[in-house]
Enzyme design. Sequence first.
Site, PDB file in Angstrom:
ATOM      1  N   LYS A  70     -19.134 -17.863  22.209  1.00  0.00           N
ATOM      2  CA  LYS A  70     -18.795 -19.203  22.693  1.00  0.00           C
ATOM      3  C   LYS A  70     -20.025 -19.908  23.269  1.00  0.00           C
ATOM      4  CE  LYS A  70     -16.793 -22.769  24.189  1.00  0.00           C
ATOM      5  NZ  LYS A  70     -16.140 -23.766  23.350  1.00  0.00           N
TER       6      LYS A  70
ATOM      7  N   CYS B  11     -18.642 -29.378  28.369  1.00  0.00           N
ATOM      8  CA  CYS B  11     -18.914 -28.144  27.621  1.00  0.00           C
ATOM      9  C   CYS B  11     -20.405 -27.977  27.359  1.00  0.00           C
ATOM     10  CB  CYS B  11     -18.151 -28.190  26.298  1.00  0.00           C
ATOM     11  SG  CYS B  11     -16.424 -28.595  26.536  1.00  0.00           S
TER      12      CYS B  11
END
Length: 428
Positions: A205, A259
């Site tokens: 991720k 993010c």
Amino acid sequence: MNIRTVCVLGMGYIGLPTASTFAMHGLQVIGVDINPEIVQTLQNGGLHIQEPGLRTLVQAALRSGNLIISNQPQEADAFIIAVPTPFYEDKKADLRAVSAAAAAIVPYLRKGNLVILESTSPPRTTTDIVAPILEQSGLKCGTDFHLAYVPERVLPGQILRELIENARVIGGVDRASAEAGRDLYRLFVRGELILTDATTAEMVKLMENTYRDVNIAIANEFARLADRFQVNIWEAIALANRHPRVNILQPGIGVGGHCISVDPWFLVEAAPDLTQLIRTARMVNDEQPAFVVDFIRRYVGDLQQLNVAVLGLSYKADVDDLRESPAITVCKLLTQAGAKVCAFEPNRVDAQVDGVTTTQTLEEALQDATLLVILVAHQTFRSLNPRELSKVMPGRLVMDAVNILDDSIWKTEGFTVLKLGNPPEKPL
Ligand code: SAJ
């Protein structure tokens, strides 16, 4: 594993669509949030965030009776933690929400349950932080309950489609946990479900978002070089991208959102001695708003008392999310330089930015403007009509930081258009 009930902690951009989608696929879902306003809004059929299609989905899920919104967890077969992981001032990961969510599950955790962490987290968070908290229940991780890290990968603006279509990496603390995770997500995910261990999934991720950050940083640095050498960066990128192994991203006003502008720091924090490139890319992108304001100053001159209309405050096109938005940083830098800034964000007319007047309509933002600055490529801004604007706006100067205007049309209406990465030959 046979899963019939799932409790989702965190009703934000990830948790709410995930909970609603599970509900629409026949699971009994409890959607939990600690913010009473969010709970109340959702219980009353409202929505606190904007995402295409989400309102219809949430309403259908609530109507089906399969989705219940609550301020505390309940017993369930599976628990999903989808809470934010921001960073502190010093860029270190703030895992308080993850820890609190794990602690909130403890009283409801039963033998045979599955717990999933979806929140983006530094390497080893699942095994070293979440597992010990859950074991405070007296149950043993891996033996008594399953635990897996399953990163979300959906793109804001396309969440509902990507939630179903994207491949998912399912990182179990052991094989049985990964397989239990697969049993849960296969209820609606059409993309491939790939099993691995929890720490690999955490790294994957962080690598995905860091890879994008570094690639945007080089696009931004190319734009600065193009500015120095009087080259049109948009043309140069299009030409370079004709090479079969080159795919340069778009330069812009910087990288925002919750993010990409945050996650690379988790790797820097975890291994500062190994992450020079990642840290530098972060800094290049963080400096881009200042580059944009310098660019404006270079061509416009002194910004003292200049009336500037700004279009767009969200962190990217066609979303309402203002978190870490570089557009807000640009506004602040403009006001620090003495400009009087009036900003219009169509997706968040309630937005408040210190020192900046925010408006309910485009016209209000434009009415005194000498300079118009377009910071976000919202669809509605792509179709701006220069003839209509010239009736409202006194000035004839536009700075298009996101390359959405056809400058030839604007020129015929008497406007001068500055484009980031495509500077005019000499200062105006
Ligand atoms: N941006 C550029 N140039 C580009 C692309 C983006 O300047 O060519 C800017 C955007 O304007 C924005 C920022 O970068 O400010 C990030 O936007 P984005 O669309 O690249 O990504 P996010 O933050 O909306 O979503 C990302 C996605 N990750 C990747 O594409 C690797 C998404 O798949 C993740 O699920 C999401 O982060 C997340 O939640 O982690």
